[in-house]
Design a protein around this motif. Structure first.
Motif, PDB file in Angstrom:
ATOM      1  N   PHE A 109       4.979  16.287 -12.869  1.00  0.00           N
ATOM      2  CA  PHE A 109       4.351  15.076 -13.194  1.00  0.00           C
ATOM      3  C   PHE A 109       3.861  15.242 -14.937  1.00  0.00           C
ATOM      4  O   PHE A 109       2.867  16.021 -15.081  1.00  0.00           O
ATOM      5  N   VAL A 110       3.922  14.197 -15.673  1.00  0.00           N
ATOM      6  CA  VAL A 110       3.685  14.188 -16.880  1.00  0.00           C
ATOM      7  C   VAL A 110       2.317  13.519 -16.640  1.00  0.00           C
ATOM      8  O   VAL A 110       1.286  14.005 -17.110  1.00  0.00           O
ATOM      9  N   ASP A 111       2.129  12.360 -15.936  1.00  0.00           N
ATOM     10  CA  ASP A 111       0.851  11.448 -15.856  1.00  0.00           C
ATOM     11  C   ASP A 111      -0.044  12.175 -14.987  1.00  0.00           C
ATOM     12  O   ASP A 111       0.563  12.826 -14.033  1.00  0.00           O
ATOM     13  N   SER A 112      -1.201  11.998 -15.029  1.00  0.00           N
ATOM     14  CA  SER A 112      -2.199  12.615 -14.065  1.00  0.00           C
ATOM     15  C   SER A 112      -1.946  11.661 -12.764  1.00  0.00           C
ATOM     16  O   SER A 112      -1.714  10.640 -12.823  1.00  0.00           O
ATOM     17  N   CYS A 113      -2.614  12.195 -11.710  1.00  0.00           N
ATOM     18  CA  CYS A 113      -2.543  11.448 -10.303  1.00  0.00           C
ATOM     19  C   CYS A 113      -3.676  10.585 -10.331  1.00  0.00           C
ATOM     20  O   CYS A 113      -4.824  10.898 -10.411  1.00  0.00           O
ATOM     21  N   PRO A 134      -6.409   7.569  -4.734  1.00  0.00           N
ATOM     22  CA  PRO A 134      -5.431   7.152  -3.827  1.00  0.00           C
ATOM     23  C   PRO A 134      -5.457   5.686  -3.588  1.00  0.00           C
ATOM     24  O   PRO A 134      -4.320   5.173  -3.025  1.00  0.00           O
ATOM     25  N   SER A 135      -6.292   4.812  -3.655  1.00  0.00           N
ATOM     26  CA  SER A 135      -6.188   3.308  -3.728  1.00  0.00           C
ATOM     27  C   SER A 135      -5.277   2.660  -4.828  1.00  0.00           C
ATOM     28  O   SER A 135      -5.017   1.442  -4.678  1.00  0.00           O
ATOM     29  N   ASP A 136      -4.962   3.661  -5.747  1.00  0.00           N
ATOM     30  CA  ASP A 136      -4.031   2.762  -6.773  1.00  0.00           C
ATOM     31  C   ASP A 136      -2.556   3.105  -6.141  1.00  0.00           C
ATOM     32  O   ASP A 136      -2.022   3.932  -6.688  1.00  0.00           O
ATOM     33  N   TYR A 137      -2.108   2.016  -5.864  1.00  0.00           N
ATOM     34  CA  TYR A 137      -0.942   2.140  -5.026  1.00  0.00           C
ATOM     35  C   TYR A 137       0.380   2.129  -5.986  1.00  0.00           C
ATOM     36  O   TYR A 137       0.168   1.706  -7.229  1.00  0.00           O
ATOM     37  N   ALA A 138       1.749   2.246  -5.712  1.00  0.00           N
ATOM     38  CA  ALA A 138       2.775   2.480  -6.698  1.00  0.00           C
ATOM     39  C   ALA A 138       3.564   1.208  -6.508  1.00  0.00           C
ATOM     40  O   ALA A 138       4.182   0.894  -7.687  1.00  0.00           O
ATOM     41  N   PHE A 139       3.994   0.511  -5.584  1.00  0.00           N
ATOM     42  CA  PHE A 139       4.862  -0.713  -5.275  1.00  0.00           C
ATOM     43  C   PHE A 139       4.030  -1.895  -5.542  1.00  0.00           C
ATOM     44  O   PHE A 139       3.186  -2.073  -4.637  1.00  0.00           O
ATOM     45  N   PRO A 140       4.551  -2.789  -6.505  1.00  0.00           N
ATOM     46  CA  PRO A 140       5.546  -2.501  -7.528  1.00  0.00           C
ATOM     47  C   PRO A 140       4.868  -2.202  -8.774  1.00  0.00           C
ATOM     48  O   PRO A 140       3.771  -2.027  -8.771  1.00  0.00           O
ATOM     49  N   SER A 141       5.717  -1.561  -9.629  1.00  0.00           N
ATOM     50  CA  SER A 141       4.952  -1.233 -11.001  1.00  0.00           C
ATOM     51  C   SER A 141       4.476  -2.128 -11.780  1.00  0.00           C
ATOM     52  O   SER A 141       5.107  -3.107 -12.059  1.00  0.00           O
ATOM     53  N   GLY A 142       3.128  -2.033 -12.084  1.00  0.00           N
ATOM     54  CA  GLY A 142       2.443  -3.054 -12.909  1.00  0.00           C
ATOM     55  C   GLY A 142       2.883  -3.296 -14.325  1.00  0.00           C
ATOM     56  O   GLY A 142       3.081  -4.165 -14.819  1.00  0.00           O
ATOM     57  N   HIS A 143       3.068  -2.048 -14.932  1.00  0.00           N
ATOM     58  CA  HIS A 143       3.808  -2.060 -16.187  1.00  0.00           C
ATOM     59  C   HIS A 143       5.231  -2.628 -16.474  1.00  0.00           C
ATOM     60  O   HIS A 143       5.234  -3.487 -17.237  1.00  0.00           O
ATOM     61  N   ALA A 193       0.899  -1.315   0.140  1.00  0.00           N
ATOM     62  CA  ALA A 193       0.005  -0.025  -0.114  1.00  0.00           C
ATOM     63  C   ALA A 193       0.776   1.238  -0.119  1.00  0.00           C
ATOM     64  O   ALA A 193       0.379   2.059   0.886  1.00  0.00           O
ATOM     65  N   GLU A 194       1.708   1.420  -0.935  1.00  0.00           N
ATOM     66  CA  GLU A 194       2.577   2.608  -1.027  1.00  0.00           C
ATOM     67  C   GLU A 194       1.983   3.627  -1.905  1.00  0.00           C
ATOM     68  O   GLU A 194       1.681   3.556  -3.041  1.00  0.00           O
ATOM     69  N   VAL A 195       1.685   4.733  -1.152  1.00  0.00           N
ATOM     70  CA  VAL A 195       1.143   6.033  -1.961  1.00  0.00           C
ATOM     71  C   VAL A 195       1.975   6.292  -3.104  1.00  0.00           C
ATOM     72  O   VAL A 195       3.209   6.273  -3.379  1.00  0.00           O
ATOM     73  N   TYR A 225       9.864   8.538 -15.548  1.00  0.00           N
ATOM     74  CA  TYR A 225       9.985   9.851 -16.029  1.00  0.00           C
ATOM     75  C   TYR A 225       8.472  10.574 -16.047  1.00  0.00           C
ATOM     76  O   TYR A 225       8.578  11.854 -15.957  1.00  0.00           O
ATOM     77  N   VAL A 226       7.424   9.796 -16.346  1.00  0.00           N
ATOM     78  CA  VAL A 226       5.966  10.211 -16.089  1.00  0.00           C
ATOM     79  C   VAL A 226       5.439  10.634 -14.881  1.00  0.00           C
ATOM     80  O   VAL A 226       4.501  11.295 -14.540  1.00  0.00           O
ATOM     81  N   GLY A 227       6.317  10.171 -13.795  1.00  0.00           N
ATOM     82  CA  GLY A 227       5.857  10.447 -12.457  1.00  0.00           C
ATOM     83  C   GLY A 227       5.178   9.533 -11.873  1.00  0.00           C
ATOM     84  O   GLY A 227       4.466   9.706 -10.821  1.00  0.00           O
ATOM     85  N   ALA A 228       4.917   8.303 -12.687  1.00  0.00           N
ATOM     86  CA  ALA A 228       3.734   7.471 -11.980  1.00  0.00           C
ATOM     87  C   ALA A 228       4.350   6.401 -10.901  1.00  0.00           C
ATOM     88  O   ALA A 228       3.897   5.981 -10.070  1.00  0.00           O
ATOM     89  N   HIS A 229       5.785   6.180 -10.999  1.00  0.00           N
ATOM     90  CA  HIS A 229       6.598   5.432  -9.841  1.00  0.00           C
ATOM     91  C   HIS A 229       7.933   6.024  -9.574  1.00  0.00           C
ATOM     92  O   HIS A 229       8.490   6.706 -10.214  1.00  0.00           O
ATOM     93  N   TYR A 230       8.234   5.631  -8.224  1.00  0.00           N
ATOM     94  CA  TYR A 230       9.650   5.753  -7.843  1.00  0.00           C
ATOM     95  C   TYR A 230      10.743   4.719  -8.600  1.00  0.00           C
ATOM     96  O   TYR A 230      10.050   3.721  -8.841  1.00  0.00           O
ATOM     97  N   PRO A 231      11.772   4.986  -8.534  1.00  0.00           N
ATOM     98  CA  PRO A 231      12.730   3.995  -9.177  1.00  0.00           C
ATOM     99  C   PRO A 231      12.619   2.726  -8.419  1.00  0.00           C
ATOM    100  O   PRO A 231      12.671   1.504  -9.037  1.00  0.00           O
ATOM    101  N   HIS A 232      12.573   2.675  -6.990  1.00  0.00           N
ATOM    102  CA  HIS A 232      12.291   1.571  -6.305  1.00  0.00           C
ATOM    103  C   HIS A 232      11.056   0.584  -6.726  1.00  0.00           C
ATOM    104  O   HIS A 232      11.048  -0.699  -6.736  1.00  0.00           O
TER     105      HIS A 232
END
Length: 211
Positions: A106-110, A113-122, A93-95, A157-164
């Protein structure tokens, strides 16, 4: 502005590599002329991995039953890795960065809140494809690896995820997809051999396919 309660309760990953994230999104700001193309690629680019798996299946029609079993296992392996990653995503549940670092570019829209970041699905799909194709065709797997690096970078790059988030996706997806592919590749050739003699033969073999 006060963040929603759901966001306040979620894990904040900005302390891990938020500074690196900001450096990459600053680069996105400096290359605003490329923003639209990168944003389009980061989503549509997933189609490349589907095409690589299709190429693996098409080539396997001329090969033996184990190759076809591995070709059919590839999408199953990718889906399996994605499901595992999604379960982990709900547990961690990483914001998203846009909530933790709202003043960054941010290039991508935010997302919600329930769409978490870790790990990146793409990135999970991209790196799982590398492993899913590894036993079938090393050349296709290498091509997938090149595109996976690009995919992972664009997610930051688009701001959707952290490098980790991207690195974590690879660490999860590679072994899960590889083991799934290996298991199915070893257990399914008998079934594929039977299917190759039936109505599905045109999809699973050519006239000169190896046994």
């Amino acid at each position: 502005m006060t963040a929603p309660a759901a966001v306040q309760l979620a894990f904040d990953g900005s302390g891990i590599d938020g500074s690196l994230f900001t450096s990459i999104t600053d680069f996105a700001k400096d290359t605003a002329w490329a923003n639209s193309a990168v944003e389009m690629w980061t989503n549509l680019g997933l189609g490349v991995f589907g095409l690589l798996m299709l190429k693996g299946w098409w080539s396997a029609r001329r090969s033996d039953t184990r190759a076809m079993a591995l070709a059919l296992a590839a999408p199953v392996a990718v889906v399996t890795a994605f499901v595992v990653a999604e379960v982990i995503k709900k547990m961690v549940a990483e914001v998203r960065p846009c909530y933790s670092l709202p003043h960054d570019y941010f290039v991508d829209s935010c997302p919600a809140p329930s769409d978490y970041a870790f790990p990146s699905g793409h990135t999970t799909v991209a790196t799982a494809t590398i492993a899913a194709l590894f036993l079938l065709d090393r050349r296709l797997s290498a091509i997938a690896a090149l595109f996976a690096v690009v995919e992972g970078f664009t997610r930051v790059y688009v701001g959707a995820h952290y490098p980790h988030d991207v690195i974590g996706a690879a660490v999860i997806a590679l072994p899960v997809a590889f083991l799934t592919s290996l298991l199915l590749g070893c257990s399914a050739p008998g079934l594929v051999a039977r299917l190759r003699t039936g109505a599905l033969r045109p999809l699973l073999a050519t006239e000169h396919a190896a046994r």
